[in-house]
Design a protein around this motif. Structure first.
Motif, PDB file in Angstrom:
ATOM      1  N   VAL A  18       0.808  -1.216   0.000  1.00 11.40           N
ATOM      2  CA  VAL A  18       0.000   0.000   0.000  1.00 11.40           C
ATOM      3  C   VAL A  18       0.841   1.266   0.000  1.00 11.40           C
ATOM      4  O   VAL A  18       0.343   2.345  -0.299  1.00 11.40           O
ATOM      5  N   SER A  52      -1.320   0.652  -5.450  1.00 12.71           N
ATOM      6  CA  SER A  52      -2.693   0.730  -4.970  1.00 12.71           C
ATOM      7  C   SER A  52      -3.205  -0.637  -4.548  1.00 12.71           C
ATOM      8  O   SER A  52      -3.045  -1.636  -5.255  1.00 12.71           O
ATOM      9  N   GLU A  69      -6.174  -1.491  -4.583  1.00  7.32           N
ATOM     10  CA  GLU A  69      -7.173  -1.874  -5.572  1.00  7.32           C
ATOM     11  C   GLU A  69      -6.546  -2.568  -6.767  1.00  7.32           C
ATOM     12  O   GLU A  69      -7.144  -3.451  -7.376  1.00  7.32           O
ATOM     13  N   HIS A  88      -2.665   1.854   6.074  1.00 13.91           N
ATOM     14  CA  HIS A  88      -3.966   1.208   5.799  1.00 13.91           C
ATOM     15  C   HIS A  88      -4.636   1.017   7.143  1.00 13.91           C
ATOM     16  O   HIS A  88      -4.067   0.384   8.046  1.00 13.91           O
ATOM     17  N   PRO A 146       1.271   4.119 -11.057  1.00 12.35           N
ATOM     18  CA  PRO A 146       0.879   3.638  -9.723  1.00 12.35           C
ATOM     19  C   PRO A 146       1.307   4.589  -8.613  1.00 12.35           C
ATOM     20  O   PRO A 146       0.739   4.561  -7.519  1.00 12.35           O
ATOM     21  N   THR A 189      -1.241   7.656  -6.475  1.00  6.34           N
ATOM     22  CA  THR A 189      -2.066   6.652  -5.801  1.00  6.34           C
ATOM     23  C   THR A 189      -3.561   6.870  -5.976  1.00  6.34           C
ATOM     24  O   THR A 189      -4.295   5.950  -6.347  1.00  6.34           O
ATOM     25  N   GLU A 190      -4.052   8.063  -5.713  1.00 10.04           N
ATOM     26  CA  GLU A 190      -5.494   8.294  -5.773  1.00 10.04           C
ATOM     27  C   GLU A 190      -6.028   8.133  -7.195  1.00 10.04           C
ATOM     28  O   GLU A 190      -7.065   7.501  -7.410  1.00 10.04           O
ATOM     29  N   THR A 196      -5.920   4.474  -8.217  1.00 14.41           N
ATOM     30  CA  THR A 196      -6.995   3.726  -7.566  1.00 14.41           C
ATOM     31  C   THR A 196      -8.312   3.934  -8.294  1.00 14.41           C
ATOM     32  O   THR A 196      -9.070   2.989  -8.534  1.00 14.41           O
ATOM     33  N   ARG A 197      -8.588   5.183  -8.672  1.00 12.73           N
ATOM     34  CA  ARG A 197      -9.827   5.454  -9.404  1.00 12.73           C
ATOM     35  C   ARG A 197      -9.829   4.742 -10.755  1.00 12.73           C
ATOM     36  O   ARG A 197     -10.857   4.227 -11.199  1.00 12.73           O
ATOM     37  N   GLN A 243     -10.616   1.099 -10.185  1.00 10.37           N
ATOM     38  CA  GLN A 243     -12.042   0.923  -9.888  1.00 10.37           C
ATOM     39  C   GLN A 243     -12.880   1.002 -11.161  1.00 10.37           C
ATOM     40  O   GLN A 243     -13.869   0.274 -11.315  1.00 10.37           O
TER      41      GLN A 243
END
Length: 586
Positions: free
Chosen positions: A92, A96, A98, A151, A352, A355-356, A359-360, A363
């Protein structure tokens, strides 16, 4: 499983994906084919779960024996428990969570043949690494930082004085089973899992809601983790039988007085994790070349599916009567493919390290690939239910399964391959550095007579090469066949005292062999059964083999790696093994 070094976990998300390509762990993913010459001698988690095929389910569930699909639903919980370790500090911080879940989603689909509904790898089901999940020694976890900063579900710093102390009443380290000192132990964790499973099973009996049943089975699988491969139980049992030269994996000065024991005994412990332990447990191999080739295998599989001809799939679907699956399901292949193609054209590359945003993006990828997996699962389940009624179906079901899988890969490949490539670019640490970082940790119990925190790679019986793998597997199989019927009975009898049932199961398994004739609420029954498995295994050997094993399991034998079968590759076990292109580890 925990690692005291952060960087190996960066490798995990990609490496784990390849157990299905080159399975190497005796307690790893999958099981051994029935025609294999090693079946019954080498053990994986799936083999142990197969013991369930002989167990009757609760009356509330139909009162029949577990079938293959029900066993898979149980094994899914154990599988998730193994792979939850992918979500840890190193992961983490660098990749990500995810993205790792996405890769495990693909692996789950390959492993179980389904990837949605009860087989979906959701974030909640996957969770993250927790030492109590694996009966791990938490010493030096996350370099003693507070991992929750990375996390929220990871554990905090270790209280060594409390968690690593030996419980004088049980002879086990506190983190294993001491439920009286206010810490999360493996015993307490297992108690919660089984309590929730029993309640869900009872709820299913009242409502018939299959979601409750499937969650019940998953939680049972999560709780069925295998103490004997991760602890020094087998060695201490052999010492109880009079084999005093067997190395106990702790220092000479760690003996304690224990109720029920004739003499002072060594404590029950499990292993700690460093870089070599991580690689030993997860891959069975520390060669960068192997890691890269396995990554390439996955990419090749997906690449080959990208341009598959779907005409044969459509032909097979046309052979199935509309009344069985409906014309809308037949036509949905084109709709899913068109939507995926359109989404692919809009896909952009995000690092990567962002991060945010990354992650999106992942998803969004889930939203694009799940319709194909859900379609595959719904169609196959509909057809499977009707196989006995439609004579033509058994002749085409195998081809249809294969073509549907190709269809799913064709849809997901353009989305997943770039993620693999992006994560690969983050792999900067080589095997040499990992080995060097952990070399000193491997030998602490040989060099410090007061040491009681061995490493997992020295202690574990996970690998086929370890000469105790077979007996650890037999013991774990006995646990399944002994404990699961009791859980089924508790589901059927709502008047039963659940805590007493769980005391019998948990402390029938988690115990010191010197206390095999003791235990609360009938736990001694399980203890004697398990000890009897080790005793039978040892006594069935000829004198010559016993003498050979005495030498290999001695202090000197273990230190030299002789407790692993000669001539069989088991790189990374931390003693005597050689990594290709590297110096000896010891």
């Amino acid at each position: 499983m925990a690692y005291s070094r952060e960087y190996p976990t960066i490798l995990l998300g990609v490496i784990l994906l390849f157990w299905f390509v080159k399975p190497t762990l005796a307690f790893g993913a999958g099981n051994i084919a029935g025609i294999s010459s090693i079946e019954g001698q080498n053990w994986r988690h799936g083999d142990i779960e197969d013991a369930l095929l002989k167990v009757m389910m609760a009356r509330a569930v139909g009162g029949k024996r577990f079938d293959k699909l029900m066993v898979s639903r149980v094994y899914f919980g154990n599988w998730l428990r193994d792979y939850s370790q992918a979500i840890d500090v190193g992961t983490v911080k660098s990749v990500s969570a995810e993205a790792i879940r996405l890769l495990l989603c693909v692996l789950g689909f390959i492993t179980f043949g389904y990837g949605s509904k009860e087989f979906e790898v959701t974030a909640d089901r996957l969770g993250c690494y927790r030492p109590e999940d694996h009966i791990d020694n938490p010493k030096d976890y996350a370099e003693n930082e507070d991992a929750r900063q990375y996390h929220r579900a990871l554990r905090g710093p270790v209280n060594e004085e409390v968690e690593l102390a030996i419980d004088p009443e049980t002879g086990m380290k506190n983190y294993i089973a001491n439920e009286n000192i206010g810490i999360m132990t493996s015993a307490a964790h297992c108690r919660k899992l089984f309590t929730d499973a029993i309640e869900l099973g009872r709820r299913y009996g009242r409502s018939g809601n299959k979601d409750d049943l499937y969650e019940c089975l998953r939680l049972i699988g999560t709780g069925l983790h295998y103490y004997f491969a991760h602890s020094n139980y087998i060695e201490l049992a052999l010492i109880e039988m009079g084999e005093q030269d067997v190395f106990p994996h702790v220092g000479r000065n760690t003996k304690i007085s224990l109720e029920g024991a004739n003499d002072e005994v060594y404590p029950i412990v499990t292993g700690t994790f460093g870089g070599v332990d991580f690689l030993h447990s997860v891959t069975g191999e520390v060669s960068d070349k192997l890691i890269q080739s396995e990554i390439q295998d996955l990419e090749n599989t997906l690449e080959q599916s990208k341009n598959s001809d779907l005409s044969y799939l459509r032909e097979l679907l046309d052979k199935i009567p509309d009344g069985l699956i409906g014309s809308d399901k037949k036509n949905k292949v084109n709709e899913i493919q068109d939507n995926a193609n359109a989404a692919q054209m809009e896909q952009t590359s995000i690092s990567p390290k962002e991060t945010e945003e990354f992650t999106r993006q992942v998803q969004d990828i889930f939203r694009q690939i799940m319709p194909a997996i859900e379609y595959h699962d719904d169609l196959l389940k509909s057809i499977s239910e009707a196989v006995s009624r439609i004579p033509i179906l058994p002749k085409i079901i195998e081809q249809l399964e294969e073509q549907l899988s190709l269809f799913v890969f064709q849809v997901i490949a353009p989305f997943v391959i770039p993620v693999i490539e992006q994560i690969k670019n983050e792999l900067a640490t080589g095997a040499t550095e990992i080995i060097e970082s952990s070399k000193n940790e491997q030998h602490i119990v040989f060099e410090d007579d007061d040491a009681s925190d061995p490493t997992h790679s020295m202690l574990s019986k996970d690998h086929f090469t370890n000469i105790l793998n077979e007996v650890a597997g037999r013991a774990a199989s006995k646990v399944v066949s002994w404990s699961v019927p009791q859980l089924m009975e508790a589901i059927d009898d709502e008047g039963v005292d659940v805590d007493r049932v769980l005391n019998k199961i948990i402390y029938g398994v988690l115990h010191h062999p010197a206390q095999r004739n003791m235990g609360p609420d009938g736990a001694d029954e399980g203890r004697r059964l398990i000890y009897g498995i080790v005793e039978e295994w040892w006594n069935d050997m000829g004198r010559g083999q016993q003498e050979d094993y005495r030498r290999k399991l001695s202090r000197e034998g273990v230190e030299n790696g002789e407790n692993h079968r000669e001539g069989e590759k088991d790189c990374g076990h931390g003693c005597g093994g050689r990594v290709e292109g590297e110096e000896e580890l010891c």
